[in-house]
Design an enzyme around this catalytic site. Sequence first.
Site, PDB file in Angstrom:
ATOM      1  N   PHE A 284      32.341  39.766  37.215  1.00 17.47           N
ATOM      2  CA  PHE A 284      32.817  38.367  37.359  1.00 17.47           C
ATOM      3  C   PHE A 284      32.512  37.525  35.801  1.00 17.47           C
ATOM      4  CE2 PHE A 284      34.531  38.057  41.473  1.00 17.47           C
ATOM      5  CZ  PHE A 284      33.846  38.818  42.164  1.00 17.47           C
TER       6      PHE A 284
ATOM      7  N   HIS B 236      29.091  37.984  51.133  1.00 18.58           N
ATOM      8  CA  HIS B 236      30.248  37.144  50.624  1.00 18.58           C
ATOM      9  C   HIS B 236      31.566  37.647  51.539  1.00 18.58           C
ATOM     10  CE1 HIS B 236      28.150  36.139  46.658  1.00 18.58           C
ATOM     11  NE2 HIS B 236      27.628  35.380  47.886  1.00 18.58           N
TER      12      HIS B 236
ATOM     13  N   SER C 288      23.536  42.108  39.038  1.00 22.19           N
ATOM     14  CA  SER C 288      24.008  41.037  39.426  1.00 22.19           C
ATOM     15  C   SER C 288      23.197  39.754  38.382  1.00 22.19           C
ATOM     16  CB  SER C 288      23.256  40.385  40.833  1.00 22.19           C
ATOM     17  OG  SER C 288      23.543  38.917  41.009  1.00 22.19           O
TER      18      SER C 288
HETATM   19  N1  APR Z   1      24.956  48.671  34.977  1.00 19.55           N
HETATM   20  C1  APR Z   1      24.220  47.552  35.104  1.00 19.55           C
HETATM   21  N2  APR Z   1      24.583  46.120  35.155  1.00 19.55           N
HETATM   22  C2  APR Z   1      25.824  46.162  34.929  1.00 19.55           C
HETATM   23  C3  APR Z   1      26.694  46.876  34.983  1.00 19.55           C
HETATM   24  C4  APR Z   1      26.328  48.371  35.055  1.00 19.55           C
HETATM   25  N3  APR Z   1      27.330  49.390  35.201  1.00 19.55           N
HETATM   26  N4  APR Z   1      28.006  46.451  34.848  1.00 19.55           N
HETATM   27  C5  APR Z   1      28.017  45.037  35.061  1.00 19.55           C
HETATM   28  N5  APR Z   1      26.620  44.816  35.082  1.00 19.55           N
HETATM   29  C6  APR Z   1      25.912  43.581  34.999  1.00 19.55           C
HETATM   30  C7  APR Z   1      26.699  42.351  34.088  1.00 19.55           C
HETATM   31  O1  APR Z   1      25.986  42.413  32.852  1.00 19.55           O
HETATM   32  C8  APR Z   1      26.394  41.127  35.025  1.00 19.55           C
HETATM   33  O2  APR Z   1      25.418  40.413  34.425  1.00 19.55           O
HETATM   34  O3  APR Z   1      26.153  43.061  36.453  1.00 19.55           O
HETATM   35  C9  APR Z   1      26.074  41.552  36.326  1.00 19.55           C
HETATM   36  C10 APR Z   1      27.289  41.190  37.258  1.00 19.55           C
HETATM   37  O4  APR Z   1      27.098  39.829  37.465  1.00 19.55           O
HETATM   38  P1  APR Z   1      28.459  38.843  37.754  1.00 19.55           P
HETATM   39  O5  APR Z   1      29.488  39.164  37.243  1.00 19.55           O
HETATM   40  O6  APR Z   1      27.891  37.399  37.811  1.00 19.55           O
HETATM   41  O7  APR Z   1      28.518  39.391  39.533  1.00 19.55           O
HETATM   42  P2  APR Z   1      27.510  38.823  40.670  1.00 19.55           P
HETATM   43  O8  APR Z   1      26.209  38.446  40.231  1.00 19.55           O
HETATM   44  O9  APR Z   1      27.826  40.093  41.653  1.00 19.55           O
HETATM   45  O10 APR Z   1      28.386  37.530  40.977  1.00 19.55           O
HETATM   46  C11 APR Z   1      27.993  36.776  42.063  1.00 19.55           C
HETATM   47  O11 APR Z   1      29.795  35.167  41.976  1.00 19.55           O
HETATM   48  O12 APR Z   1      32.039  34.930  41.720  1.00 19.55           O
HETATM   49  C12 APR Z   1      30.964  35.041  42.805  1.00 19.55           C
HETATM   50  O13 APR Z   1      31.461  36.041  44.866  1.00 19.55           O
HETATM   51  C13 APR Z   1      31.264  36.242  43.485  1.00 19.55           C
HETATM   52  O14 APR Z   1      29.784  37.630  44.490  1.00 19.55           O
HETATM   53  C14 APR Z   1      30.026  37.215  43.400  1.00 19.55           C
HETATM   54  C15 APR Z   1      29.155  36.057  42.980  1.00 19.55           C
END
Ligand code: APR
Length: 240
Positions: free
Chosen positions: A31, A115, A183
């Site tokens: 995201f 979620h 995350s």
């Molecule tokens: N390895 C390590 N880290 C990774 C990888 C990978 N292959 N791919 C992405 N990332 C990291 C990114 O740098 C980012 O900081 O994963 C993180 C994902 O963060 P977000 O995109 O914010 O996703 P998330 O934390 O799951 O968001 C939480 O927000 O929009 C809502 O409901 C949605 O469940 C989601 C919630």
Amino acid sequence: MNQLADLLQHSDYPVVMTGAGMSTESGLPDFRSNTGLWKNQNPAALASVEAMENNRSEFLAFYQSRIEALAGVLPNDGHHILADWEQKGFIKSIITQNVDGLHQQAGSRHVAELHGSIAALHCHSCGASADSSRYTNNETSCPVCGGFLRPNIVLFGEMLPEEAIAFAQQESTRADLFIVLGSSLSVAPASYFPVDAKQQGARLVIVNRTETDMDKEADLLVQGENIGSILKEADHHLKD
Ligand code: APR
């Protein structure tokens, strides 16, 4: 010795919490990174009850594209390693923010979907459930009452599923090792669980390509690397 493997072997109740970064190696976008879904789209205008009621065509197009994007997507090595670790007792459970069902598809059993899940729909009026394939056929009316069929996921502004929250609270309290994978920890209440675990005395591991607000609390911080390779490396040492 590999630090993550060492922590796992010296912990009684390791718990894992995953975010969208867990599924990018399966080809799904996260995201908030540079290629994330919220990079050029406003979550409130797409992933909220307000959007569902007042911006229905864009709401529908957004979730139709996410459901279609899941077709043919498979769990990656990281998902399979976590399922294997659960089987072997190296981890006890997974708290996930993801709605893609890839942990369960890989064989993980003790999974709390904070979620919800995009695999199914339910009627926003009468609650009747329906398969998400209806969205790909552009069918959005409830077969029971004619109401609007919406994905089984938590929209911004909605309450999280009680059962998932209760399980996540229980597991965060019991954890003596809490491992965050992929995350940004920017969405509550999911972002509270690592804090709760840490406050209960658990050691905290954060594996994330970019910074999170909890980095300074981490006992082990792995930044800038892919989850898949980190888990593979630790798995290799656990097999030794
Ligand atoms: N390895 C390590 N880290 C990774 C990888 C990978 N292959 N791919 C992405 N990332 C990291 C990114 O740098 C980012 O900081 O994963 C993180 C994902 O963060 P977000 O995109 O914010 O996703 P998330 O934390 O799951 O968001 C939480 O927000 O929009 C809502 O409901 C949605 O469940 C989601 C919630």
